[in-house]
Design an enzyme around this catalytic site. Structure first.
Site, PDB file in Angstrom:
ATOM      1  N   ILE A  54     132.843  86.139 -29.534  1.00  0.00           N
ATOM      2  CA  ILE A  54     133.956  86.137 -30.494  1.00  0.00           C
ATOM      3  C   ILE A  54     133.515  86.588 -31.892  1.00  0.00           C
ATOM      4  O   ILE A  54     134.306  87.175 -32.643  1.00  0.00           O
ATOM      5  CB  ILE A  54     134.652  84.752 -30.542  1.00  0.00           C
ATOM      6  CG1 ILE A  54     135.998  84.821 -31.264  1.00  0.00           C
ATOM      7  CG2 ILE A  54     133.741  83.688 -31.143  1.00  0.00           C
ATOM      8  CD1 ILE A  54     137.031  85.669 -30.571  1.00  0.00           C
ATOM      9  N   ASP A  55     132.243  86.367 -32.262  1.00  0.00           N
ATOM     10  CA  ASP A  55     131.751  86.848 -33.560  1.00  0.00           C
ATOM     11  C   ASP A  55     131.866  88.362 -33.674  1.00  0.00           C
ATOM     12  O   ASP A  55     131.957  88.904 -34.777  1.00  0.00           O
ATOM     13  CB  ASP A  55     130.285  86.449 -33.763  1.00  0.00           C
ATOM     14  CG  ASP A  55     130.123  85.040 -34.315  1.00  0.00           C
ATOM     15  OD1 ASP A  55     130.982  84.625 -35.099  1.00  0.00           O
ATOM     16  OD2 ASP A  55     129.147  84.372 -33.958  1.00  0.00           O
ATOM     17  N   GLU A 103     121.770  90.032 -37.111  1.00  0.00           N
ATOM     18  CA  GLU A 103     122.099  90.359 -35.714  1.00  0.00           C
ATOM     19  C   GLU A 103     121.722  91.773 -35.298  1.00  0.00           C
ATOM     20  O   GLU A 103     121.783  92.093 -34.104  1.00  0.00           O
ATOM     21  CB  GLU A 103     123.577  90.106 -35.422  1.00  0.00           C
ATOM     22  CG  GLU A 103     124.559  91.092 -36.038  1.00  0.00           C
ATOM     23  CD  GLU A 103     125.004  90.729 -37.443  1.00  0.00           C
ATOM     24  OE1 GLU A 103     125.935  91.382 -37.952  1.00  0.00           O
ATOM     25  OE2 GLU A 103     124.414  89.790 -38.050  1.00  0.00           O
ATOM     26  N   SER A 132     128.170  95.028 -12.530  1.00  0.00           N
ATOM     27  CA  SER A 132     129.468  95.030 -13.211  1.00  0.00           C
ATOM     28  C   SER A 132     130.286  96.287 -12.926  1.00  0.00           C
ATOM     29  O   SER A 132     129.855  97.405 -13.225  1.00  0.00           O
ATOM     30  CB  SER A 132     129.259  94.903 -14.722  1.00  0.00           C
ATOM     31  OG  SER A 132     130.505  94.903 -15.389  1.00  0.00           O
ATOM     32  N   SER A 172     121.688  82.902 -29.900  1.00  0.00           N
ATOM     33  CA  SER A 172     122.232  83.226 -28.579  1.00  0.00           C
ATOM     34  C   SER A 172     121.788  82.183 -27.554  1.00  0.00           C
ATOM     35  O   SER A 172     122.551  81.805 -26.661  1.00  0.00           O
ATOM     36  CB  SER A 172     121.769  84.617 -28.139  1.00  0.00           C
ATOM     37  OG  SER A 172     122.286  85.607 -28.999  1.00  0.00           O
ATOM     38  N   ARG A 195     124.638  74.414 -41.102  1.00  0.00           N
ATOM     39  CA  ARG A 195     123.327  75.045 -41.139  1.00  0.00           C
ATOM     40  C   ARG A 195     122.979  75.454 -42.577  1.00  0.00           C
ATOM     41  O   ARG A 195     123.854  75.509 -43.439  1.00  0.00           O
ATOM     42  CB  ARG A 195     123.310  76.280 -40.220  1.00  0.00           C
ATOM     43  CG  ARG A 195     123.332  75.945 -38.740  1.00  0.00           C
ATOM     44  CD  ARG A 195     123.460  77.177 -37.866  1.00  0.00           C
ATOM     45  NE  ARG A 195     124.771  77.804 -37.953  1.00  0.00           N
ATOM     46  CZ  ARG A 195     125.132  78.897 -37.291  1.00  0.00           C
ATOM     47  NH1 ARG A 195     124.253  79.494 -36.494  1.00  0.00           N
ATOM     48  NH2 ARG A 195     126.345  79.386 -37.412  1.00  0.00           N
ATOM     49  N   ASP A 240     126.501  91.835 -14.680  1.00  0.00           N
ATOM     50  CA  ASP A 240     125.922  92.653 -15.748  1.00  0.00           C
ATOM     51  C   ASP A 240     125.858  94.102 -15.285  1.00  0.00           C
ATOM     52  O   ASP A 240     125.784  94.384 -14.080  1.00  0.00           O
ATOM     53  CB  ASP A 240     124.523  92.152 -16.117  1.00  0.00           C
ATOM     54  CG  ASP A 240     124.066  92.644 -17.485  1.00  0.00           C
ATOM     55  OD1 ASP A 240     124.070  91.836 -18.432  1.00  0.00           O
ATOM     56  OD2 ASP A 240     123.719  93.832 -17.611  1.00  0.00           O
ATOM     57  N   LEU A 258     127.253  91.828 -25.183  1.00  0.00           N
ATOM     58  CA  LEU A 258     126.865  92.229 -26.525  1.00  0.00           C
ATOM     59  C   LEU A 258     126.521  93.708 -26.557  1.00  0.00           C
ATOM     60  O   LEU A 258     125.725  94.181 -25.750  1.00  0.00           O
ATOM     61  CB  LEU A 258     125.640  91.425 -26.990  1.00  0.00           C
ATOM     62  CG  LEU A 258     125.045  91.846 -28.340  1.00  0.00           C
ATOM     63  CD1 LEU A 258     125.972  91.458 -29.482  1.00  0.00           C
ATOM     64  CD2 LEU A 258     123.666  91.253 -28.539  1.00  0.00           C
ATOM     65  N   TYR A 275     123.666  86.554 -41.259  1.00  0.00           N
ATOM     66  CA  TYR A 275     124.517  87.150 -40.230  1.00  0.00           C
ATOM     67  C   TYR A 275     125.722  87.789 -40.906  1.00  0.00           C
ATOM     68  O   TYR A 275     126.294  87.210 -41.841  1.00  0.00           O
ATOM     69  CB  TYR A 275     125.008  86.080 -39.236  1.00  0.00           C
ATOM     70  CG  TYR A 275     123.946  85.584 -38.286  1.00  0.00           C
ATOM     71  CD1 TYR A 275     123.384  86.436 -37.333  1.00  0.00           C
ATOM     72  CD2 TYR A 275     123.513  84.268 -38.324  1.00  0.00           C
ATOM     73  CE1 TYR A 275     122.408  85.980 -36.464  1.00  0.00           C
ATOM     74  CE2 TYR A 275     122.534  83.798 -37.459  1.00  0.00           C
ATOM     75  CZ  TYR A 275     121.988  84.663 -36.523  1.00  0.00           C
ATOM     76  OH  TYR A 275     121.018  84.214 -35.658  1.00  0.00           O
ATOM     77  N   LYS A 307     125.775  82.154 -42.302  1.00  0.00           N
ATOM     78  CA  LYS A 307     127.016  82.831 -41.903  1.00  0.00           C
ATOM     79  C   LYS A 307     127.373  83.944 -42.880  1.00  0.00           C
ATOM     80  O   LYS A 307     126.905  83.996 -44.015  1.00  0.00           O
ATOM     81  CB  LYS A 307     128.173  81.831 -41.822  1.00  0.00           C
ATOM     82  CG  LYS A 307     128.097  80.901 -40.626  1.00  0.00           C
ATOM     83  CD  LYS A 307     127.940  81.637 -39.297  1.00  0.00           C
ATOM     84  CE  LYS A 307     129.149  82.449 -38.900  1.00  0.00           C
ATOM     85  NZ  LYS A 307     128.907  83.240 -37.665  1.00  0.00           N
ATOM     86  N   HIS A 311     128.110  90.418 -38.829  1.00  0.00           N
ATOM     87  CA  HIS A 311     129.133  90.713 -37.808  1.00  0.00           C
ATOM     88  C   HIS A 311     130.283  91.516 -38.429  1.00  0.00           C
ATOM     89  O   HIS A 311     131.441  91.097 -38.433  1.00  0.00           O
ATOM     90  CB  HIS A 311     129.670  89.412 -37.183  1.00  0.00           C
ATOM     91  CG  HIS A 311     128.608  88.575 -36.524  1.00  0.00           C
ATOM     92  ND1 HIS A 311     127.962  88.974 -35.377  1.00  0.00           N
ATOM     93  CD2 HIS A 311     128.082  87.364 -36.858  1.00  0.00           C
ATOM     94  CE1 HIS A 311     127.080  88.043 -35.020  1.00  0.00           C
ATOM     95  NE2 HIS A 311     127.122  87.069 -35.908  1.00  0.00           N
TER      96      HIS A 311
END
Length: 372
Positions: A269-270, A118, A220, A134, A15, A198, A240, A94, A75, A96
């Site tokens: 995982i991010d 994010e 959930s 997402s 990207r 959820d 998230l 991003y 990234k 994270h």
């Protein structure tokens, strides 16, 4: 303002921070844009396209970091990149940071001003710069999961939708947000048996209205997660908590009890992952098997469909990029509380509470940070 777009250096990341159309728009607003040569080559955005849009093409990332007022990436900066950042320089990408103390420390020490895609918000409480990726990750998670269920990948040897006379696979999606909803849509399209879990009743209501009785929606609880995960063939982790480390919803003991050859795909995982057994993988080596369960935990999933992802991301980021360039970061952030929510690091201070809490470091309010 001089805007810099370096080539991404993360493994199998193709990207690019700005498309030629985005560059042309910035130039039209009176800004300079420096783009590293071959930055978009992998996705068919060639140097001549950038030159035609008005970009200045340069050989190295070092030239860009040395000259640009604002760096626009995709990234999180890698160690070689954060070491090139300088005090007061603006970074828009991003980040994270919650599960990445080394990067956070590097950004703090650089003195740069780092705005994370994010955590930028919108008037509806959404995350508009995270949403396009997402969507991509949610849709990709089903492709990846279906492939991982094949025998050659270590899976159970199941076709996701089954065939007449043979049951479809059971897909359980933890989290009904943007990525979870897109995962559900793809899995249902392949005729799998799909359950979304959820904690937000409104989210479950919206999903039920959208998809009707062909989607199973479950509130959930620890009990519900255990029941459905242990019965699943494919589990998608799509939870998230904005800016914060993902909660570990599936314990290692639960993974041990899952069916042999079942698959976990961790979209979260991010942010550290939502399965206790998750650790980040790459597109070059995307899966591993632990306790006879296949784990797919690629930390930049949308990078596999980098052309689609780049255009989707630029559609969302461009108005914010232009606002930052047109006004300077202090005025742009003061004028837009949703963009202000994206400020994670400002001149040596952590300015996003969930990140500060996750890292155990002092928090400074973003408004206070930009007023100095």
């Amino acid at each position: 303002m001089r805007i810099g777009v370096p080539k991404e250096i993360k493994v199998h990341e193709y990207r690019v921070g700005m498309t030629p159309a985005a560059v042309r728009e910035a130039v039209h607003h009176g800004h300079e844009v420096w783009v590293q040569k071959s930055a978009g080559f992998g996705i068919g955005l060639f140097d001549e396209h950038y030159a035609a849009a008005g970009a200045k093409l340069v050989e190295t990332a070092a030239e860009i970091f040395a000259a640009a007022d604002m760096i626009v990436k995709v990234k999180e900066p890698q160690p070689a990149e954060w070491k090139m950042l300088r005090e007061g320089q603006l970074l828009f990408t991003y980040l994270h940071l919650a599960p990445d103390p080394d990067q956070a420390r590097g950004l703090v020490e650089s003195g740069a001003v780092a705005i994370a895609y994010e955590t930028v918000t919108d008037a509806r409480g959404g995350l508009p710069l995270l949403a396009p990726m997402s969507e991509v990750a949610g849709r990709m998670s089903i492709q990846a999961g279906a492939h991982s269920l094949e025998i050659a990948q270590g899976g159970r040897g199941m076709l996701l939708g089954g065939v007449p006379g043979v049951p479809a696979a059971k897909v359980v999606i933890l989290g009904g947000g943007v990525s979870g909803m897109n995962a559900a849509r793809m899995a249902m399209g392949l005729e799998a048996h799909v359950t979304v879990i959820d904690i937000n009743l409104h989210t479950l209501y919206e999903l039920d209205l959208r998809f009707g009785p062909s989607l199973n929606t479950i509130y959930s609880t620890v009990d519900a997660i255990e029941e459905y995960v242990l019965g699943a063939d494919l589990v998608i982790g799509a939870v998230l908590v904005p800016g914060a480390a993902a909660p570990k919803l599936v314990s290692e003991d639960m993974v041990r009890k899952m069916k042999k050859g079942s698959v976990l795909v961790d979209i979260a995982i991010d942010q550290g992952g939502c399965f206790a057994t998750s650790h980040a993988t790459t597109h070059a080596d995307p899966t591993y098997v632990l306790h006879d369960v296949v784990h797919y935990c690629v930390a930049n999933m949308p990078g596999a469909v980098a052309r689609t992802s780049t255009f989707a991301l630029n559609n969302a980021t461009l108005p914010f990029t232009l606002a930052l360039a047109d006004k300077g970061y202090k005025q742009a952030l003061a004028d837009n509380r949703h963009l202000l929510a994206g400020l994670n690091v400002c001149k040596g201070q952590i300015t996003y509470r969930a990140v500060a809490d996750a890292l155990g470091v002092p928090f400074v309010d973003a408004e206070r940070a930009i007023s100095h």
